[in-house]
Write an enzyme that holds these catalytic residues in place. Structure first.
Site, PDB file in Angstrom:
ATOM      1  N   ASP A  78      38.473  53.728  36.663  1.00  0.00           N
ATOM      2  CA  ASP A  78      39.694  54.378  37.127  1.00  0.00           C
ATOM      3  C   ASP A  78      39.419  55.568  38.051  1.00  0.00           C
ATOM      4  O   ASP A  78      40.245  56.472  38.166  1.00  0.00           O
ATOM      5  CB  ASP A  78      40.557  54.833  35.934  1.00  0.00           C
ATOM      6  CG  ASP A  78      42.021  55.032  36.341  1.00  0.00           C
ATOM      7  OD1 ASP A  78      42.467  54.323  37.263  1.00  0.00           O
ATOM      8  OD2 ASP A  78      42.685  55.917  35.763  1.00  0.00           O
ATOM      9  N   LYS A  98      37.530  53.090  42.839  1.00  0.00           N
ATOM     10  CA  LYS A  98      36.585  52.312  43.659  1.00  0.00           C
ATOM     11  C   LYS A  98      37.303  51.195  44.412  1.00  0.00           C
ATOM     12  O   LYS A  98      37.142  51.029  45.633  1.00  0.00           O
ATOM     13  CB  LYS A  98      35.474  51.725  42.769  1.00  0.00           C
ATOM     14  CG  LYS A  98      34.598  52.769  42.112  1.00  0.00           C
ATOM     15  CD  LYS A  98      33.454  52.148  41.332  1.00  0.00           C
ATOM     16  CE  LYS A  98      33.929  51.365  40.107  1.00  0.00           C
ATOM     17  NZ  LYS A  98      34.620  52.222  39.127  1.00  0.00           N
ATOM     18  N   THR A  99      38.081  50.410  43.691  1.00  0.00           N
ATOM     19  CA  THR A  99      38.754  49.257  44.306  1.00  0.00           C
ATOM     20  C   THR A  99      39.797  49.703  45.319  1.00  0.00           C
ATOM     21  O   THR A  99      39.942  49.106  46.395  1.00  0.00           O
ATOM     22  CB  THR A  99      39.396  48.379  43.221  1.00  0.00           C
ATOM     23  OG1 THR A  99      38.392  47.965  42.293  1.00  0.00           O
ATOM     24  CG2 THR A  99      40.035  47.138  43.830  1.00  0.00           C
ATOM     25  N   HIS A 135      34.225  50.028  33.806  1.00  0.00           N
ATOM     26  CA  HIS A 135      34.350  50.140  32.353  1.00  0.00           C
ATOM     27  C   HIS A 135      32.996  49.877  31.698  1.00  0.00           C
ATOM     28  O   HIS A 135      32.231  49.004  32.116  1.00  0.00           O
ATOM     29  CB  HIS A 135      35.385  49.132  31.846  1.00  0.00           C
ATOM     30  CG  HIS A 135      35.857  49.413  30.448  1.00  0.00           C
ATOM     31  ND1 HIS A 135      35.082  49.163  29.336  1.00  0.00           N
ATOM     32  CD2 HIS A 135      37.042  49.927  29.988  1.00  0.00           C
ATOM     33  CE1 HIS A 135      35.762  49.505  28.250  1.00  0.00           C
ATOM     34  NE2 HIS A 135      36.952  49.958  28.616  1.00  0.00           N
TER      35      HIS A 135
END
Length: 657
Positions: A12, A15-16, A63
């Site tokens: 969270d 990055k994406t 994660h």
């Protein structure tokens, strides 16, 4: 050369979203990823660069449960973008991802400080200082930090321009030319069939090439190729690509398989690795501990065995043997990551020293030499990969490559290696291996024993085989000192067991060339061997010779002579054999020996007979020699066997006519 950028960082931290802002591509393709708002699987995107190239980007999950996916994505990365959210700062996966990148040999990168729209200027400055301190002592120390916001677009263009400059300026890596594509995704496309994706870490693949999925060695063919979303005729190192493979279903292929050419990778259940335990590891790695092992895109269980210690403390480095439940394929110089089972975290990383390791037995007298050589190989690799254009640098590089190949051959022992295995054992390109072998061959440090299949053995193992063959020959001479030689089969018994016939022949050829071994009739003998009789045997030799010489044309029965002398047939056998080989006695049949001059006289008379006669029978020979029938029949059969006469009915005819 194409390069690949990898993301790294805590869950969270954006990055994406940042990759989407840079490229316009959403890497979260799974419904679960979109529903939960987290990245689970690897994502792939690209950005166009000046000059028409494309920079591939691998987006990894942050994660902690998906670190294994992150490792798989980082396997083919050339430089990294460490993503840290400005509102949260450094978090656990920030640290672990950075450690993993370091363990995988990544040495270039930058920091993207995301979510800057959520903090004020003072906070942003404080976080930047925190990040600079965190990076001290790592490969990203002094790396540029780019504040960006994927939401507002602030800093994105500046970051994109920097990525383009790094991609253009990144030094070319010296890579093996073994084609390897670690598979990170497998899926089926309607109308095409099975497709695999991955990053080409070395070598080149062309459309239509025959390939293998290793380690199960499943044959296939490159039916179609895509590079960064476009159809291609070939793919090269550093490029993200998709391969449409022929003849295999999706269920037959797994993430972690390696797509390669036939005969270039070699499965093994053991590797030797230079292992480094992270300074941040909570405890030392114990002997024979079982761990999660990551190499390329593959994860498996492995057991760690140390050779010189019982444990590896945080911050220490040592040679370790890794034992796998399933075979693995690798190339010298590959990086790997080890994660503990409990707590589940990264604890160590390694450099692959031997994907086809020698046996390391505690009682082996050469164990210390093998361990020393294994420790030297990584340093030789660094010297062999040095980039420099001067003559001195080129010569030093050639010498380092030759030393690397020589070390690999020495560790292979008498088994040796073909050139394909040497490429896997050294990480050198084909041309570099061939040049190194040529240099070693001229110095006598490497011997090619099979020119057709290009098989080699090191000087030291070859000399051991040569010494073993000569020792075997000496042993045969000690057992039968009166025998002038031995057969090739007798010589090869023992020392050449399970060796290829061509290697055995090469050893014998070398012994003959050096003069250590000489041809004796139809057999062989050591050059130093001479037949000599002991005092008692010399006396027996003279007595046997005298007994037959004095008998003239009517020699005694050998059994009677031996009984009279008090000698057993076994004791007399080598002496009689020596007398026959010297031509002083001639064996007519079992138990009947003629003195050499006496037999010569008989044969001369027979030749004289045939000057005036066409045939010879028992009666004619009796008329010629005046001997009893027991001698006459034996002599006629002897002359037939020696091809002096030929039998026609009851008559003999002279072959010399």
């Amino acid at each position: 050369m194409a390069v690949v950028l990898g993301t790294a960082g805590h869950i969270d931290h954006g990055k994406t979203s940042l990759v989407r802002a840079l490229t316009g591509i959403d890497c979260d393709r799974l419904q679960e990823e979109k529903r939960r708002g987290i990245t689970i699987e690897l994502g792939f995107a690209w950005v166009d660069l000046p000059g028409g190239e494309r920079l591939g980007i691998v987006d990894v999950p942050g994660h902690e449960r998906f670190v294994k996916n992150m490792v798989a994505g980082a396997a083919g990365v050339d430089f990294v973008m460490l993503v840290i959210a400005a509102d949260e700062g450094i978090m656990p996966q920030t640290r672990e991802h950075l450690e993993i990148c370091s363990l995988l040999g990544i040495r270039t990168g930058l920091v993207a400080l995301t979510k800057t729209d959520m903090v004020d200027a003072d906070w942003l400055e404080m976080v930047q200082e925190e990040v600079r301190g965190f990076l001290q002592g790592t490969f990203l120390e002094g790396a540029p930090i780019f504040p960006v916001s994927a939401t507002t677009g602030d800093g994105v263009d500046t970051l994109r321009d920097h990525l383009a400059r790094v991609a253009a300026e990144l030094p070319a890596q010296r890579r093996s030319d073994i084609f390897r594509l670690p598979v990170d995704r497998v899926f089926s496309m309607k109308g095409h069939g099975t497709v695999v994706t991955g990053t080409v870490i070395s070598g080149v693949c062309n459309l239509g090439d025959e390939l293998r999925f290793m380690p199960p060695d499943l044959p296939t063919r490159a039916r179609g190729l895509q590079r960064h979303g476009k159809a291609a005729d070939s793919v090269q190192p550093g490029q993200r690509c998709a391969v449409n493979v022929q003849g295999l279903d999706v269920e037959e292929i797994e993430r972690g398989f390696v797509l390669a050419r036939p005969g270039e990778l070699f499965p093994s259940n053991r590797w030797l690795v230079r292992l480094t335990c992270l300074s941040s590891a909570p405890r030392a790695m114990r002997q024979r501990v079982e761990i999660h092992f990551h190499h390329g895109t593959r994860e498996c269980a492995a057991r760690v065995v140390f050779r010189d210690r019982d444990k590896l403390a945080p911050g220490e480095t040592a040679l370790a043997e890794l034992r796998f439940k399933e075979p693995m394929v690798g190339v010298f110089g590959d990086h790997c990551v080890l994660r503990a089972y409990s707590p589940l975290r990264t604890v160590a990383g390694g450099l692959l020293v031997s994907p086809l390791p020698p046996e390391l037995r505690a009682k082996d007298p050469e164990l210390a030499d093998k361990l020393r050589l294994l420790q030297e190989l990584p340093e030789l690799r660094d010297a062999a990969e040095a980039i420099g254009g001067g003559k001195a640098e080129a010569k030093a590089r050639d010498e380092a490559r030759a030393a690397l190949v020589r070390g690999a051959l020495t560790l292979r022992g008498i088994e040796g290696a073909d050139e394909a295995r040497l490429r896997a054992l050294t990480g050198l390109a084909r041309s570099a291996v061939e040049a190194a072998l040529q240099l070693l061959s001229t110095r006598g440090d490497a011997i090619c024993w099979d020119k057709e299949n290009r098989c080699w053995v090191g000087k030291i193992p070859f000399e051991k085989l040569l010494a073993a063959s000569l020792e075997r020959g000496a042993d045969l001479h000690r057992r039968e000192p009166l025998k002038p030689g031995f057969t090739r089969g007798a010589l090869c018994t023992g020392w050449s067991r399970n060796l290829p016939p061509k290697l055995v022949q090469k050893v014998l050829d070398q012994a003959l060339k050096q003069g250590d071994l000489v041809i004796e009739g139809e057999g062989l003998r050591l050059q130093s061997h001479t037949v000599s009789l002991a005092a008692d045997q010399a006396g027996l030799r003279q007595k046997l010779l005298d007994a037959h010489a004095s008998a003239g044309l009517t020699p005694p029965n050998a059994k009677d002579v031996l009984e009279e002398l008090g000698v057993t047939p076994k004791e007399a056998a080598p002496v009689l054999r020596l007398l026959c080989e010297a031509g002083e006695l001639v064996k007519i049949k079992d138990g009947l020996y003629y003195h050499g001059p006496a037999l010569a006289d008989i044969l001369e008379r027979v030749r004289g007979w045939f000057t005036t006669h066409d045939n010879l029978d028992v009666g004619g020979l009796k008329e010629l020699l005046g001997l009893s029938r027991k001698y006459l029949i034996a002599l006629l059969e002897y002359m037939d066997n020696e091809r002096i006469t030929v039998r026609v009915g009851d008559q003999r005819r002279f072959r010399g006519r």
